[in-house]
Motif scaffolding. Sequence first.
Motif, PDB file in Angstrom:
ATOM      1  N   VAL A  43      -6.927   1.932  -2.367  1.00 46.34           N
ATOM      2  CA  VAL A  43      -6.911   0.555  -1.867  1.00 46.34           C
ATOM      3  C   VAL A  43      -7.673   0.438  -0.557  1.00 46.34           C
ATOM      4  N   SER A  44      -7.731   1.518   0.208  1.00 49.30           N
ATOM      5  CA  SER A  44      -8.454   1.469   1.482  1.00 49.30           C
ATOM      6  C   SER A  44      -9.947   1.718   1.308  1.00 49.30           C
ATOM      7  N   GLY A  45     -10.353   2.076   0.093  1.00 56.25           N
ATOM      8  CA  GLY A  45     -11.776   2.232  -0.195  1.00 56.25           C
ATOM      9  C   GLY A  45     -12.392   3.520   0.315  1.00 56.25           C
ATOM     10  N   GLN A  46     -11.567   4.547   0.512  1.00 58.94           N
ATOM     11  CA  GLN A  46     -12.108   5.813   1.006  1.00 58.94           C
ATOM     12  C   GLN A  46     -12.793   6.584  -0.123  1.00 58.94           C
ATOM     13  N   PHE A 105       8.860  -8.510  -3.003  1.00 59.77           N
ATOM     14  CA  PHE A 105       8.603  -7.125  -2.624  1.00 59.77           C
ATOM     15  C   PHE A 105       9.526  -6.741  -1.470  1.00 59.77           C
ATOM     16  N   LEU A 106       9.542  -5.480  -1.123  1.00 58.90           N
ATOM     17  CA  LEU A 106      10.548  -4.988  -0.184  1.00 58.90           C
ATOM     18  C   LEU A 106      10.420  -5.569   1.212  1.00 58.90           C
ATOM     19  N   CYS A 107       9.218  -5.931   1.601  1.00 58.83           N
ATOM     20  CA  CYS A 107       9.013  -6.444   2.963  1.00 58.83           C
ATOM     21  C   CYS A 107       8.438  -7.856   2.980  1.00 58.83           C
ATOM     22  N   GLY A 108       8.520  -8.557   1.870  1.00 61.07           N
ATOM     23  CA  GLY A 108       8.011  -9.927   1.864  1.00 61.07           C
ATOM     24  C   GLY A 108       7.452 -10.333   0.517  1.00 61.07           C
ATOM     25  N   GLY A 109       6.425 -11.174   0.562  1.00 62.23           N
ATOM     26  CA  GLY A 109       5.896 -11.766  -0.649  1.00 62.23           C
ATOM     27  C   GLY A 109       4.771 -11.008  -1.311  1.00 62.23           C
ATOM     28  N   ARG A 110       4.383  -9.863  -0.761  1.00 62.36           N
ATOM     29  CA  ARG A 110       3.309  -9.072  -1.364  1.00 62.36           C
ATOM     30  C   ARG A 110       3.601  -7.592  -1.163  1.00 62.36           C
ATOM     31  N   ARG A 111       2.927  -6.776  -1.950  1.00 65.18           N
ATOM     32  CA  ARG A 111       3.157  -5.337  -1.856  1.00 65.18           C
ATOM     33  C   ARG A 111       2.636  -4.805  -0.525  1.00 65.18           C
ATOM     34  N   LEU A 139       3.178  -1.075   2.307  1.00 64.01           N
ATOM     35  CA  LEU A 139       3.342   0.373   2.301  1.00 64.01           C
ATOM     36  C   LEU A 139       4.717   0.794   1.794  1.00 64.01           C
ATOM     37  N   ALA A 140       5.766   0.072   2.170  1.00 66.96           N
ATOM     38  CA  ALA A 140       7.110   0.454   1.724  1.00 66.96           C
ATOM     39  C   ALA A 140       7.207   0.454   0.202  1.00 66.96           C
ATOM     40  N   ASP A 141       6.694  -0.587  -0.433  1.00 65.73           N
ATOM     41  CA  ASP A 141       6.725  -0.648  -1.901  1.00 65.73           C
ATOM     42  C   ASP A 141       5.981   0.530  -2.514  1.00 65.73           C
ATOM     43  N   MET A 142       4.785   0.781  -1.992  1.00 64.06           N
ATOM     44  CA  MET A 142       3.925   1.782  -2.612  1.00 64.06           C
ATOM     45  C   MET A 142       4.403   3.202  -2.334  1.00 64.06           C
ATOM     46  N   ALA A 143       5.105   3.382  -1.226  1.00 62.53           N
ATOM     47  CA  ALA A 143       5.647   4.702  -0.910  1.00 62.53           C
ATOM     48  C   ALA A 143       6.899   5.011  -1.718  1.00 62.53           C
ATOM     49  N   ILE A 144       7.630   3.969  -2.110  1.00 61.98           N
ATOM     50  CA  ILE A 144       8.937   4.161  -2.741  1.00 61.98           C
ATOM     51  C   ILE A 144       8.889   4.093  -4.264  1.00 61.98           C
ATOM     52  N   PHE A 145       8.085   3.187  -4.822  1.00 59.28           N
ATOM     53  CA  PHE A 145       8.229   2.951  -6.257  1.00 59.28           C
ATOM     54  C   PHE A 145       7.903   4.152  -7.143  1.00 59.28           C
ATOM     55  N   PRO A 146       7.004   5.081  -6.763  1.00 56.81           N
ATOM     56  CA  PRO A 146       6.799   6.232  -7.657  1.00 56.81           C
ATOM     57  C   PRO A 146       8.068   7.048  -7.894  1.00 56.81           C
ATOM     58  N   PHE A 147       8.967   7.069  -6.923  1.00 54.22           N
ATOM     59  CA  PHE A 147      10.217   7.815  -7.070  1.00 54.22           C
ATOM     60  C   PHE A 147      11.219   7.028  -7.921  1.00 54.22           C
ATOM     61  N   VAL A 148      11.237   5.712  -7.755  1.00 48.54           N
ATOM     62  CA  VAL A 148      12.101   4.880  -8.600  1.00 48.54           C
ATOM     63  C   VAL A 148      11.620   4.956 -10.047  1.00 48.54           C
ATOM     64  N   ARG A 149      10.321   4.989 -10.232  1.00 48.35           N
ATOM     65  CA  ARG A 149       9.755   5.160 -11.578  1.00 48.35           C
ATOM     66  C   ARG A 149      10.247   6.453 -12.211  1.00 48.35           C
ATOM     67  N   HIS A 207      -8.910   1.320   6.999  1.00 48.65           N
ATOM     68  CA  HIS A 207      -9.189   0.054   6.308  1.00 48.65           C
ATOM     69  C   HIS A 207      -7.946  -0.337   5.521  1.00 48.65           C
ATOM     70  N   ASP A 208      -7.428  -1.506   5.821  1.00 51.04           N
ATOM     71  CA  ASP A 208      -6.169  -1.959   5.222  1.00 51.04           C
ATOM     72  C   ASP A 208      -6.357  -3.381   4.695  1.00 51.04           C
ATOM     73  N   PRO A 209      -7.112  -3.538   3.609  1.00 48.87           N
ATOM     74  CA  PRO A 209      -7.484  -4.883   3.156  1.00 48.87           C
ATOM     75  C   PRO A 209      -6.315  -5.741   2.700  1.00 48.87           C
ATOM     76  N   GLU A 210      -5.217  -5.117   2.269  1.00 52.10           N
ATOM     77  CA  GLU A 210      -4.059  -5.885   1.802  1.00 52.10           C
ATOM     78  C   GLU A 210      -2.946  -5.971   2.843  1.00 52.10           C
ATOM     79  N   GLY A 211      -3.165  -5.387   4.014  1.00 55.63           N
ATOM     80  CA  GLY A 211      -2.151  -5.443   5.059  1.00 55.63           C
ATOM     81  C   GLY A 211      -0.913  -4.616   4.760  1.00 55.63           C
ATOM     82  N   TRP A 212      -1.090  -3.464   4.136  1.00 52.23           N
ATOM     83  CA  TRP A 212       0.059  -2.623   3.790  1.00 52.23           C
ATOM     84  C   TRP A 212       0.835  -2.166   5.022  1.00 52.23           C
ATOM     85  N   LEU A 213       0.132  -1.898   6.110  1.00 48.63           N
ATOM     86  CA  LEU A 213       0.816  -1.375   7.291  1.00 48.63           C
ATOM     87  C   LEU A 213       1.778  -2.390   7.902  1.00 48.63           C
ATOM     88  N   GLU A 214       1.633  -3.650   7.549  1.00 50.91           N
ATOM     89  CA  GLU A 214       2.584  -4.657   8.031  1.00 50.91           C
ATOM     90  C   GLU A 214       3.969  -4.446   7.419  1.00 50.91           C
TER      91      GLU A 214
END
Length: 205
Positions: free
Chosen positions: A23-26, A137-143, A145-155, A76-83
């Motif tokens: 997502v950061s385009g690296q 989502f866990l921290c608001g209306g969009r995905r 970092l918290a969502d993306m860090a946690i959901f692989p384990f819930v999966r 680069h954080d185009p979706e604002g995950w760090l928020e």
Amino acid sequence: MTAILYSFRRCPYAMRARMALIVSGQQVELREILLRDKPDSMLALSPKGTVPVLALPGGEVIDESLDIMRWALRLHDPEGWLEGDDAALIAANDGSFKQHLDRYKYAARYGSDPLEHRAAGMAWLGELEAHLKSRAFLCGGRRTLADMAIFPFVRQFAAADQAWFDAQAVPRVQTWLRGLIGSALFDRAMTRRAAWQSGDAAVFL
């Protein structure tokens, strides 16, 4: 030179690192490994022998998945995950929930009571259900970092007995999980790759 990521497709720690890098385009060379046959080049970088391991062109090595996520997103954080970097929520996932997940899914390995640990894991998913009561989502209306860090384990927890999980009274968690699993980002991060061997042509994430 390009950064190199040693990864294992099914590892939830590696999944979340790959998603953040994408997502950061690296531009990152991906080296898929076999856990039973870890390459010497990876072990030389990180003797603890766990994935993911990110080797940067300047010689720095990052061998913790959250550190890789934050490194990429600070560039680069185009979706604002760090928020949505909810450190306490992520720590609960990586700590007690992961312990219960392992002892539920791999009960024979740990000599544990799987139903006891399944119940403990579900108690924590009840907390996630409460987080999702008034938001998608866990921290608001969009995905974030918290969502993306946690959901692989819930999966992974859900997949241990999918029919049982689908019957549980956590509809918001189930909807949240389905959406993240069904995303184009996760689909790309889960592309199957042949195991890397020294001398192979570079494959990029």
